[in-house]
Design a protein around this motif. Structure first.
Motif, PDB file in Angstrom:
ATOM      1  N   ASN A   3      11.738  28.437  34.081  1.00  0.00           N
ATOM      2  CA  ASN A   3      11.916  29.735  33.428  1.00  0.00           C
ATOM      3  C   ASN A   3      10.789  30.000  32.431  1.00  0.00           C
ATOM      4  O   ASN A   3      10.248  31.109  32.366  1.00  0.00           O
ATOM      5  CB  ASN A   3      13.273  29.759  32.717  1.00  0.00           C
ATOM      6  CG  ASN A   3      13.564  31.087  32.060  1.00  0.00           C
ATOM      7  OD1 ASN A   3      13.465  32.149  32.685  1.00  0.00           O
ATOM      8  ND2 ASN A   3      13.901  31.055  30.780  1.00  0.00           N
ATOM      9  N   ARG A  26      14.139  31.024  44.989  1.00  0.00           N
ATOM     10  CA  ARG A  26      15.482  31.615  44.805  1.00  0.00           C
ATOM     11  C   ARG A  26      16.381  31.245  45.986  1.00  0.00           C
ATOM     12  O   ARG A  26      17.181  32.040  46.469  1.00  0.00           O
ATOM     13  CB  ARG A  26      15.422  33.143  44.648  1.00  0.00           C
ATOM     14  CG  ARG A  26      14.340  33.649  43.725  1.00  0.00           C
ATOM     15  CD  ARG A  26      14.507  33.147  42.324  1.00  0.00           C
ATOM     16  NE  ARG A  26      15.664  33.764  41.639  1.00  0.00           N
ATOM     17  CZ  ARG A  26      15.960  33.559  40.362  1.00  0.00           C
ATOM     18  NH1 ARG A  26      15.234  32.728  39.632  1.00  0.00           N
ATOM     19  NH2 ARG A  26      17.015  34.155  39.823  1.00  0.00           N
ATOM     20  N   ALA A  40      20.707  26.977  40.823  1.00  0.00           N
ATOM     21  CA  ALA A  40      20.967  28.346  40.376  1.00  0.00           C
ATOM     22  C   ALA A  40      21.295  28.421  38.897  1.00  0.00           C
ATOM     23  O   ALA A  40      21.420  29.515  38.341  1.00  0.00           O
ATOM     24  CB  ALA A  40      22.103  28.964  41.196  1.00  0.00           C
ATOM     25  N   LYS A  96      19.517  30.867  36.568  1.00  0.00           N
ATOM     26  CA  LYS A  96      19.924  32.264  36.357  1.00  0.00           C
ATOM     27  C   LYS A  96      20.581  32.438  34.997  1.00  0.00           C
ATOM     28  O   LYS A  96      20.431  33.498  34.368  1.00  0.00           O
ATOM     29  CB  LYS A  96      20.858  32.725  37.489  1.00  0.00           C
ATOM     30  CG  LYS A  96      20.190  32.779  38.850  1.00  0.00           C
ATOM     31  CD  LYS A  96      21.011  33.538  39.878  1.00  0.00           C
ATOM     32  CE  LYS A  96      22.194  32.783  40.346  1.00  0.00           C
ATOM     33  NZ  LYS A  96      22.894  33.463  41.467  1.00  0.00           N
ATOM     34  N   GLU A 108      17.760  32.536  32.462  1.00  0.00           N
ATOM     35  CA  GLU A 108      17.069  33.837  32.535  1.00  0.00           C
ATOM     36  C   GLU A 108      17.844  34.912  31.795  1.00  0.00           C
ATOM     37  O   GLU A 108      17.240  35.753  31.101  1.00  0.00           O
ATOM     38  CB  GLU A 108      16.857  34.222  33.993  1.00  0.00           C
ATOM     39  CG  GLU A 108      15.859  33.329  34.729  1.00  0.00           C
ATOM     40  CD  GLU A 108      15.892  33.493  36.229  1.00  0.00           C
ATOM     41  OE1 GLU A 108      14.934  33.024  36.895  1.00  0.00           O
ATOM     42  OE2 GLU A 108      16.870  34.062  36.758  1.00  0.00           O
TER      43      GLU A 108
END
Length: 284
Positions: free
Chosen positions: A183, A219, A274, A277, A280
């Protein structure tokens, strides 16, 4: 082999490719195993009756109880001296209870905790942590060699699960650290694929970074080699292990809540990569 799911099936395939005849039982969609070379049994007892070595790789304690203790289950069909290799992860107390049941029926049991994702098992790069007598480990060597080249005798039966929990403790920490680095790199304007490539070959790399940084860059969270729902058990058991030992756990204590948040956010079937996410969403 009983338990031919996400982890059990690549183990079975490795055994077949090494030349073993493998008889298996799976309740759901058993015919899907035929193309892999597994000889399908119609019930648990049929597997046990045909096996020299019986491998169990079941998803949870209730499934283990049903397979072992139900009428027509493993204990009803077990032969004197038969070897049972237990590949599943349960509470140590539960594992010892199950092992005692097997031994009371004349069986011999080896604990074999798998450290590695299904793709790692398929590539024979996963590790096995073994608990049981050195004599039994030696007797099982041809089977163990077929599953992976990396196995370690940890100690008596029940000791291997603690080592597995330490390993998965680090899986959570390293995956969150990977997500944090990926990230950060993306927010600094770097192509995430380049971050995954460059960092993975340097001092900051790790096994989890090598596996999950490319997934984060692409992703690619589904289909999941290691979903959040699978990790949940290890987070809970890892927390219990830490609490019982009294060990300080600042990193695990910081990491675990992110994975529980992912589960609460209905991300359970996605791969644990994941988790990026959530970072983020938190980033300014």
């Amino acid at each position: 082999m009983i338990g031919l799911g996400q982890l059990g099936l690549p183990i079975a395939i490795n055994l077949i490719q090494a030349g073993f005849r493998l008889v298996g039982y799976r309740r759901r969609d058993p015919q899907a195993l035929v193309s892999c070379g597994v000889q399908i049994a119609q019930c648990v007892a049929e597997v046990v009756s045909q096996a020299d070595v019986l491998l169990l790789c079941l998803p949870g304690e209730q499934a283990q109880i049903e397979v072992l203790l139900s009428p027509g289950g493993v204990l009803d069909a077990l032969k004197p001296g038969q070897i049972v290799i237990e590949l599943s992860t349960y509470r140590k107390e539960f594992k010892l209870e199950q092992a005692a049941c097997i031994q009371e029926r004349g069986g011999r049991v080896l604990e074999a905790e798998v450290s590695g994702s299904p793709p790692m098992v398929k590539q024979r790069s996963a590790s096995l942590y073994l608990g049981g007598s050195a004599e039994l480990v030696g007797e099982c060597k041809p089977v163990l060699d077929a599953i992976t080249a990396r196995y370690f005798h940890i100690g008596e039966f029940g000791s291997a699960v603690a080592m597995k929990l330490i390993a998965n403790y680090l899986v959570a920490i390293h995956t969150l650290a990977c997500a944090e680095a990926m990230n950060l790199g993306t927010r600094l304007g770097f192509d995430p694929h380049m971050v995954a490539e460059v960092i993975g070959h340097g001092a900051g790399g790790s096994t989890m970074f090598t596996i999950r940084a490319p997934m984060m860059a692409a992703r690619s969270f589904s289909p999941a080699p290691g979903p959040f729902v699978t990790l949940e058990k290890y987070l809970r058991l890892g927390r219990e292990l830490v609490d019982d030992s009294g060990a300080a756990s600042p990193l695990f204590s910081a990491a675990a809540p992110y994975f529980f948040r992912a589960l609460a956010s209905r991300m359970g079937e996605e791969d644990i990569s994941a988790v990026i996410k959530l970072l983020e969403l938190e980033s300014r």
